[in-house]
Design a protein around this motif. Sequence first.
Motif, PDB file in Angstrom:
ATOM      1  N   GLU A  67     -50.263  77.306 -17.092  1.00  0.00           N
ATOM      2  CA  GLU A  67     -50.194  75.855 -17.274  1.00  0.00           C
ATOM      3  C   GLU A  67     -48.884  75.456 -17.949  1.00  0.00           C
ATOM      4  O   GLU A  67     -48.777  74.359 -18.509  1.00  0.00           O
ATOM      5  N   GLY A  69     -46.166  74.347 -16.863  1.00  0.00           N
ATOM      6  CA  GLY A  69     -45.537  73.133 -16.345  1.00  0.00           C
ATOM      7  C   GLY A  69     -45.966  71.869 -17.059  1.00  0.00           C
ATOM      8  O   GLY A  69     -45.200  70.893 -17.137  1.00  0.00           O
ATOM      9  N   ARG A  70     -47.196  71.838 -17.590  1.00  0.00           N
ATOM     10  CA  ARG A  70     -47.651  70.665 -18.330  1.00  0.00           C
ATOM     11  C   ARG A  70     -46.769  70.427 -19.549  1.00  0.00           C
ATOM     12  O   ARG A  70     -46.348  69.302 -19.837  1.00  0.00           O
ATOM     13  N   GLY A  73     -43.073  69.565 -18.375  1.00  0.00           N
ATOM     14  CA  GLY A  73     -43.005  68.207 -17.846  1.00  0.00           C
ATOM     15  C   GLY A  73     -43.051  67.156 -18.943  1.00  0.00           C
ATOM     16  O   GLY A  73     -42.303  66.168 -18.912  1.00  0.00           O
ATOM     17  N   GLU A  74     -43.920  67.350 -19.933  1.00  0.00           N
ATOM     18  CA  GLU A  74     -44.017  66.395 -21.036  1.00  0.00           C
ATOM     19  C   GLU A  74     -42.711  66.334 -21.821  1.00  0.00           C
ATOM     20  O   GLU A  74     -42.225  65.253 -22.174  1.00  0.00           O
ATOM     21  N   SER A 116     -46.415  76.909 -11.962  1.00  0.00           N
ATOM     22  CA  SER A 116     -46.855  75.697 -12.647  1.00  0.00           C
ATOM     23  C   SER A 116     -45.696  74.730 -12.876  1.00  0.00           C
ATOM     24  O   SER A 116     -45.834  73.519 -12.679  1.00  0.00           O
ATOM     25  N   GLN A 119     -44.845  72.897  -9.770  1.00  0.00           N
ATOM     26  CA  GLN A 119     -45.816  71.848  -9.460  1.00  0.00           C
ATOM     27  C   GLN A 119     -45.563  70.585 -10.265  1.00  0.00           C
ATOM     28  O   GLN A 119     -45.807  69.475  -9.782  1.00  0.00           O
ATOM     29  N   HIS A 120     -45.058  70.725 -11.485  1.00  0.00           N
ATOM     30  CA  HIS A 120     -44.889  69.573 -12.370  1.00  0.00           C
ATOM     31  C   HIS A 120     -43.494  68.948 -12.315  1.00  0.00           C
ATOM     32  O   HIS A 120     -43.363  67.732 -12.472  1.00  0.00           O
TER      33      HIS A 120
END
Length: 241
Positions: A67, A69-70, A73-74, A116, A119-120
Amino acid sequence: MLLIVGLGNPGTKYAGNRHNVGFMALDRIATDHGFSPWKPRFQGLAAEGRLGGDRVTLLKPQTFMNESGRSVGEAMRYLKLTPAEVIVLHDELDLAPGVCRLKTGGGHAGHNGLRSIHQHVGEAYRRLRIGIGHPGHKDRVTGHVLGDFAKAEEAMVDEMLRGISKAAGPLAAGDGAAFGSVMAGRAAQPQKSAQGSGRDSDPPGPARPRTEPAAPPAGGDAAEQPVTMADRLRALGKRFG
């Protein structure tokens, strides 16, 4: 402003795993270059400082590898950065331990953290692929990446992390040739130290972190800039067989 991300898994259980070599490299950079203390931010741990003329935020996602990428990305949205202003440091099964390669874009080759991030934020970020070697069969990959480096590899890994930290300025500046030159010089330095005072002038590194499994890599992508530590590997090969 740059965002430099190290990939790994949070917690002491994973701290020394091969899969956490991205965390290890960021810890070394933060210590050697006087970055701020790590603070919870962006679903991860962040530290701030400068590399050369660049303001830099270091980020260790605490979301677990698949995870990542979460967190990335943030951080990118908050700092208003493009993928070109992001560098990801990660383990690479397809490279021997002690070998690093710089690249921009391309596929994720089954790496869960990169998958991930793709994806983000897409794939147009820069990467430093840090070799951990392949166990030889796909059924052994999970145990390999979630295992610690072998005793015979520890000196080489430490020198590699020192080299990455020493070359962090050129890495941030996107100067692949200078990065490779610093890494090559770093590889030869321990031998000089042994012949001289027997001590290395770099400051001692921090405790090392860890991470989770990646699928076996597909074929290598184009536009890579090889940065090898051949002299060091040959020396280790003679020593450890």
